[in-house]
Design an enzyme around this catalytic site. Structure first.
Site, PDB file in Angstrom:
ATOM      1  CB  ILE A 172      -4.194 -22.739  12.727  1.00 59.78           C
ATOM      2  CG1 ILE A 172      -4.230 -24.240  12.425  1.00 59.78           C
ATOM      3  CG2 ILE A 172      -3.287 -21.989  11.761  1.00 59.78           C
ATOM      4  CD1 ILE A 172      -2.908 -24.937  12.503  1.00 59.78           C
ATOM      5  CB  CYS A 173      -6.003 -18.198  14.846  1.00 59.22           C
ATOM      6  SG  CYS A 173      -6.864 -18.397  13.267  1.00 59.22           S
ATOM      7  CG  ASN A 174      -3.105 -19.681  20.777  1.00 57.56           C
ATOM      8  OD1 ASN A 174      -3.095 -18.653  21.437  1.00 57.56           O
ATOM      9  ND2 ASN A 174      -2.380 -20.744  21.121  1.00 57.56           N
TER      10      ASN A 174
END
Ligand code: PCA
Length: 205
Positions: free
Chosen positions: A145-147
Site C-alpha cells: 500500500i505505501c508504495n
C-alpha cells in the site's frame, strides 16, 4: 507553506499503526511558516491513493509527506523511489484491509517503471542524524500500500506538472508495539515525532 501529512490505519497482524498517533500529534503542533493539514488513509489498494489525490486536488498543498509503518526497520526511512507494481508475494499472508492480494499488477498502465521522491531525502536524513535521530534513506518502499500511495502521488504530480513536492517516509514500530514482541526493533513515539518535525522544518529551509 501548505503541508499535507498523511498516515495509515492499522493493518495485518498489528492492532495499531504508530503513524496514526504521529498524525494526531503533528496536527496539534504550531510550526512557524507551515500550515499543517492531516489525513488518515485506508490500507486498501487504490482507495489509499484516491483519497490522497482527492485531498491534493482540494488543498493544493506545496508539499506532501506520506507516512507509513515498516515493521522491522530500525530507523526513520525516507523512501527514494516508488515502483509501478502492486504485488503481495505468494509466501506472504498479508492482505490489504479489504482482503485484496494483487500479484504482478501495474499501478499505472502507461506510467514509468519508477518515480523518485520529490522530497529532499538526503537533507532530511542528514539533519535527522545531526539531531540524534536514527534515520537512513530507503531504496525500496516495497510493493504494498505505501508504495502504491507514493507512486500514485508522484505520478499525479508528474502528469499534471504540479508545483509541489511529495514523497513517502516509513517509520519503524513504536515502543508500545515492542512490549508484546520484545525482539521487534522500535523507536519511541517522541523520537519519531521529533523526526517528522525535523523533516517538515527541512522543507522550510
Ligand atoms: N505500511 C504498509 C501499509 C500501511 C503502512 O503503514 C506498507 O508499507 O505498505
Amino acid at each position: 507553506m501548505n503541508i499535507l501529512i498523511t498516515a495509515f490505519e492499522a493493518f495485518g497482524d498489528d492492532s495499531i499503526n504508530p503513524t496514526e498517533r504521529l498524525l494526531t500529534d503533528i496536527g496539534k503542533e504550531q510550526i512557524a511558516g507551515a500550515e499543517i493539514h492531516t489525513l488518515l488513509l485506508p490500507v486498501v489498494f487504490d482507495e489509499c491513493a484516491d483519497k490522497l489525490l482527492e485531498a491534493v486536488r482540494v488543498l493544493r498543498p506545496d508539499a506532501v509527506i506520506c507516512c507509513g509503518l515498516a515493521s522491522g526497520r530500525t530507523s526513520i526511512t525516507p523512501e527514494q523511489i516508488a515502483i509501478n507494481l502492486k504485488e503481495v508475494p505468494k509466501e506472504s499472508s498479508v492482505t490489504d484491509n479489504n482482503g485484496s492480494r494483487p500479484y504482478d499488477e501495474r499501478i499505472s498502465l502507461d506510467g514509468p517503471d519508477g518515480l523518485f521522491s520529490l522530497l529532499p531525502v538526503r537533507k532530511m536524513v542528514d539533519i535527522m542524524r545531526e539531531q540524534g535521530i536514527p534515520a537512513a534513506i530507503s531504496y525500496s518502499a516495497g510493493t504494498f500500500i505505501c508504495n502504491n500511495t507514493m507512486y500514485a502521488l508522484l505520478d499525479y504530480i508528474r502528469v499534471h506538472q504540479l508545483p509541489m513536492v511529495g514523497g513517502f517516509v516509513h517509520f519503524p514500530a513504536s515502543e508500545d508495539m515492542a512490549v508484546a514482541r520484545p525482539s521487534l526493533p522500535s523507536l519511541s513515539h517522541e523520537t519519531m515525532l521529533k523526526g517528522l518535525k525535523v523533516m517538515i522544518h527541512t522543507l522550510l529551509l
